[in-house]
Write an enzyme that holds these catalytic residues in place. Sequence first.
Site, short mmCIF file in Angstrom:
data_model
loop_
_atom_site.label_atom_id
_atom_site.label_comp_id
_atom_site.label_asym_id
_atom_site.label_seq_id
_atom_site.Cartn_x
_atom_site.Cartn_y
_atom_site.Cartn_z
N LYS A 11 9.41 8.08 -15.02
CA LYS A 11 9.25 6.98 -15.97
C LYS A 11 9.85 5.67 -15.47
O LYS A 11 10.62 5.65 -14.52
CB LYS A 11 9.84 7.37 -17.33
CG LYS A 11 8.88 8.27 -18.11
CD LYS A 11 9.30 8.52 -19.54
CE LYS A 11 8.28 9.47 -20.19
NZ LYS A 11 8.68 9.88 -21.53
N ARG B 27 10.51 18.03 -19.58
CA ARG B 27 9.07 17.78 -19.35
C ARG B 27 8.91 17.01 -18.05
O ARG B 27 9.38 15.87 -17.95
CB ARG B 27 8.51 17.00 -20.55
CG ARG B 27 7.02 16.73 -20.49
CD ARG B 27 6.58 15.96 -21.73
NE ARG B 27 5.18 15.64 -21.71
CZ ARG B 27 4.66 14.60 -21.07
NH1 ARG B 27 5.44 13.77 -20.41
NH2 ARG B 27 3.36 14.39 -21.09
C1 8Y7 Z 1 6.61 12.19 -23.41
C2 8Y7 Z 1 5.61 12.93 -24.05
C3 8Y7 Z 1 4.71 11.46 -22.71
C4 8Y7 Z 1 7.97 12.49 -23.71
C5 8Y7 Z 1 7.13 14.18 -25.21
C6 8Y7 Z 1 4.81 10.13 -19.59
C7 8Y7 Z 1 3.12 12.93 -24.03
C8 8Y7 Z 1 4.32 9.48 -20.81
N1 8Y7 Z 1 6.03 11.29 -22.56
N2 8Y7 Z 1 5.86 13.91 -24.94
N3 8Y7 Z 1 4.42 12.46 -23.62
N4 8Y7 Z 1 8.17 13.49 -24.63
N5 8Y7 Z 1 7.44 15.14 -26.09
O1 8Y7 Z 1 5.36 9.36 -18.76
O2 8Y7 Z 1 8.93 11.89 -23.24
O3 8Y7 Z 1 4.68 11.33 -19.38
S1 8Y7 Z 1 3.46 10.55 -21.92
#
Ligand code: 8Y7
Length: 282
Positions: free
Chosen positions: A223, A257
């Site tokens: 990020k 994640r």
């Molecule tokens: C997150 C996310 C994204 C996060 C959760 C990216 C879909 C942007 N970021 N879901 N999603 N937490 N729960 O950089 O931080 O992956 S999208």
Amino acid sequence: MSAILQCGKHQLDLSRPHIMGILNITPDSFSDGGQYNTLDAALHRAGNMLEAGASLLDVGGESTRPGAKAVSPQQELDRVAPLVEALVKNFDCIVSVDSSTPQVMTESAALGAGLLNDVRALQREGALEAAAQTGLPVCLMHMRGEPQTMQDAPHYDDVAAEVAAFLQQRVDACVVAGISRERIVLDPGFGFAKTLQHNLELFSRLPELHALNLPLLVGVSRKSMVGSVLDKPVDQRLYGSLALAVMALERGGKIIRVHDVAQTMDALKMFEAVQTGWREYQ
Ligand code: 8Y7
């Protein structure tokens, strides 16, 4: 806090941390240039992530990157459903569906998904009811506004307290809608309606979110908070992301994640060896 998250027919043991692999299928997914937008390529990548130790795979059909175009519910469903179906058929894993759309939640659950991951914390019309109906656990993430505009001068007096208050309010709404606490995971939403300073402060104060007494999911992989501190483009953020992954684990994060599953798994194993496993190495 329950140590087991019942994800459809799978159980996730939250007495240990887990990795959620990101399996994007949006053509404009920012960090892999959309190269994995075909089903075969996605399945291949899924197999690699599972072999590398991912416990969950997160599938999304709507890009939440700042400034991304909105997609219709039907478009989103057309992207997500075939992949959910194929993943459930080919692998014994928990499929997480990154969606805010009630229709997509309902369909995905019917196809065998195991977790609903909603960056809008079930605030869309009908989302609470749809999620409740599925019986699946939900991840409630903090964001303000919509992805298109969320980075326009976000302001907080106390970012950690305000994120915690928002999440508590969404937990209450879930419980009223029939989604019990045993089915809820929380996420501070790094990069969503937050400046670099907000993200760093929120990260350092992650332990405060344990007051809500629910498992935490942390997503910081590649990020902009990594990119800004290191002044590096998206393809050079692995080591910074790994540092944050370990720090998230140290601060009690239970699901991390990430894009880079194998690399993060090494970090997670070292964390666990020091944390709980050192007796086994005597
Ligand atoms: C997150 C996310 C994204 C996060 C959760 C990216 C879909 C942007 N970021 N879901 N999603 N937490 N729960 O950089 O931080 O992956 S999208």
